[in-house]
Design a protein around this motif. Structure first.
Motif, PDB file in Angstrom:
ATOM      1  N   PHE A  15      -4.522  -5.724   2.967  1.00  0.00           N
ATOM      2  CA  PHE A  15      -3.209  -5.496   3.585  1.00  0.00           C
ATOM      3  C   PHE A  15      -3.220  -4.301   4.536  1.00  0.00           C
ATOM      4  N   ASN A  19      -7.095  -9.055  -4.629  1.00  0.00           N
ATOM      5  CA  ASN A  19      -5.857  -9.536  -4.025  1.00  0.00           C
ATOM      6  C   ASN A  19      -5.139  -8.433  -3.255  1.00  0.00           C
ATOM      7  N   ASN A  20      -4.739  -8.739  -2.052  1.00  0.00           N
ATOM      8  CA  ASN A  20      -3.924  -7.866  -1.198  1.00  0.00           C
ATOM      9  C   ASN A  20      -4.640  -6.600  -0.731  1.00  0.00           C
ATOM     10  N   GLU A  54      -4.747  -4.993   8.079  1.00  0.00           N
ATOM     11  CA  GLU A  54      -4.219  -6.087   8.893  1.00  0.00           C
ATOM     12  C   GLU A  54      -3.277  -5.570   9.971  1.00  0.00           C
ATOM     13  N   ASN A 108     -10.320   0.998  -3.660  1.00  0.00           N
ATOM     14  CA  ASN A 108      -9.029   0.528  -4.145  1.00  0.00           C
ATOM     15  C   ASN A 108      -8.342   1.722  -4.790  1.00  0.00           C
ATOM     16  N   GLN A 166       3.501   0.459  -0.800  1.00  0.00           N
ATOM     17  CA  GLN A 166       2.745   0.754   0.407  1.00  0.00           C
ATOM     18  C   GLN A 166       2.449   2.249   0.510  1.00  0.00           C
ATOM     19  N   GLY A 171      -3.805   0.926  -2.711  1.00  0.00           N
ATOM     20  CA  GLY A 171      -4.433  -0.073  -1.855  1.00  0.00           C
ATOM     21  C   GLY A 171      -5.724   0.455  -1.271  1.00  0.00           C
TER      22      GLY A 171
END
Length: 442
Positions: A142, A138-139, A145, A157, A398, A327
């Protein structure tokens, strides 16, 4: 009649695609996709093929072997370099518009590369292979994108801003667990320093570690959630934000406890002094575990008595102490100029260097891919198992230096080196970066 039918079936089977493929000596993968054209891809990435300590080098070698077995028609011309050198090399490629066919892309590079027509979207790759696309956590996409499209396949990750610490050394100064408040952290570091240790090692010669692994957490501790959105939208007080600057001030406070040569060592060179017991702890990201274990070699005694923690929150800050930047950060990408067979070969290769097997190979070495895999990390090291447990208790913010404009990131990084040497104040750092930031808004 039965005999005629049997003969007819034999003829049909002999003429079927599967039979033709088998007769031509094609692999099962080639039979499934029908891709048999001879293609050579020029590939540049931030891992050498001969590294004995890098988990991603291990996974890459395995991926290349799998690709060779499944698609002998795809030849890879590979150019590998270490992370910090790679970033410099890629800047040259981008400036001269001479990019390789497939490469690692950093999230912050995407807007400029798209504007220059250099980066291809992976949207159609994801749509064409639902099983592969649905495997990403999930995500995790990000960071890849931009403007409604995806431009890189996550191969990792990350959790940035982790502190690896020697539990035995910390206990010797009265801390059986990692400090839970900022005041405790400063007290602990002071005692460690008085006992002759470097309390917090850091390798910042590439300039990015201070940003990713220290400011990423402390900036958030000060500013909370809204500051990132303000920077991206051109609203708020920018780099003069008083709450965010609290985090920069905390960085300056920590500098007295760091190794004096922090700006001369890279992220890997802090590990030997930590393993020798000279550093009580060091700051890095989740990519550190595999390399630390490999660097320790046969003597895993220090690794086995190590723990992992995050910076605590501080009074007056808006951000929680259980949030750290994380992330994908980077992704596997391809040159927008690719078409036809080369583009299809790039799609196949990108899958091999991001798929579930890639992630499993990383797991074997204590690293983490962009897909969740069922793996017992405790068999690698108690330290890695402790991180996996810690990860369940923290949330990700972030990664600022994977999203801000590259000129702003450069100004931040140069300024952090000066800040940590005591050459400028937090306010001066903010003013210098704000000047660069405002130019991007014009």
């Amino acid at each position: 009649m039965k005999k005629k039918i049997a003969v007819l079936l034999s003829v049909l089977l002999a003429c079927s695609p599967a039979a033709v493929y088998a007769e031509e000596g094609l692999t099962e993968a080639q039979q499934e996709t029908g891709f048999t054209e001879e293609v050579t891809l020029d590939v540049a990435m931030m891992w050498s093929l001969d590294s004995t300590t890098d988990a991603k080098s291990y996974a890459l070698n395995n991926a290349l072997e799998r690709l060779k077995e499944d698609y002998p028609n795809i030849t890879i011309n590979y150019d590998g370099s270490v992370h910090d050198d790679y970033q410099t090399i890629m800047m040259t490629y981008m400036a001269s518009d001479s990019l390789p066919d497939v490469f690692n892309v950093k999230g912050s590079w995407i807007p400029n590369m798209v504007a220059n027509g250099q980066l291809g979207t992976i949207d159609e790759f994801l749509e064409a292979d639902e099983e592969w696309a649905s495997g990403f956590t999930n995500n995790i996409l990000f960071d890849m994108e931009y403007d409604g499209h995806y431009y890189g396949a996550p191969f990792q990750n990350l959790s940035c801003s982790l502190i690896i610490y020697n539990k035995e050394i910390y206990s010797s100064v009265g801390y059986d667990t990692f400090p839970q408040t900022w005041d405790e952290l400063i007290d602990c570091f002071t005692k460690l320093q008085e006992a002759g240790y470097v309390p917090l090692g850091m390798g910042n010669s590439g300039q990015w570690v201070a940003n990713s692994c220290v400011f990423g957490a402390l900036g958030y501790r000060g500013a909370g959630d809204s500051w990132y959105s303000d920077i991206m939208n051109g609203t708020g007080d920018g780099f003069l934000d008083a709450n965010m600057l609290q985090g920069v001030e905390k960085m300056a406070e920590l500098s007295q406890f760091m190794n004096e040569n922090m700006n001369s060592l890279d992220q890997f060179e802090v590990m030997p002094p930590y393993l020798r017991g000279e550093y009580a702890s060091y700051v890095d990201g989740s990519w550190t575990f595999g390399t630390l274990i490999a660097t320790a070699g046969e003597d895993q005694s220090v690794v086995e008595k190590s723990g992992v923690a995050v910076f605590p929150a501080f009074e007056g800050g808006l951000g929680a102490g259980t949030t750290i930047p994380g992330g994908a950060g980077w992704g596997q990408a391809y040159n927008a100029k690719l078409t036809g067979a080369k583009k299809e070969a790039a799609r196949i290769f990108i899958k091999y260097i991001s798929d579930e097997q890639w992630c499993m190979d990383l797991a074997e070495k204590g690293d983490f891919g962009g897909m969740s895999v069922d793996y017992d990390y405790g068999q690698i090291s108690p330290l890695v198992a402790e991180y996996v447990a810690l990860k369940e208790t923290i949330t990700n913010s972030q990664q600022y230096d994977c999203h801000f404009d590259t000129s702003v990131i450069d100004a931040m990084n140069v300024g952090f080196q000066e800040l940590l040497l005591g050459e400028i104040s937090a306010e001066e750092w903010g003013g210098n970066v704000q000047d660069e930031y405002e130019m991007t808004l014009e």
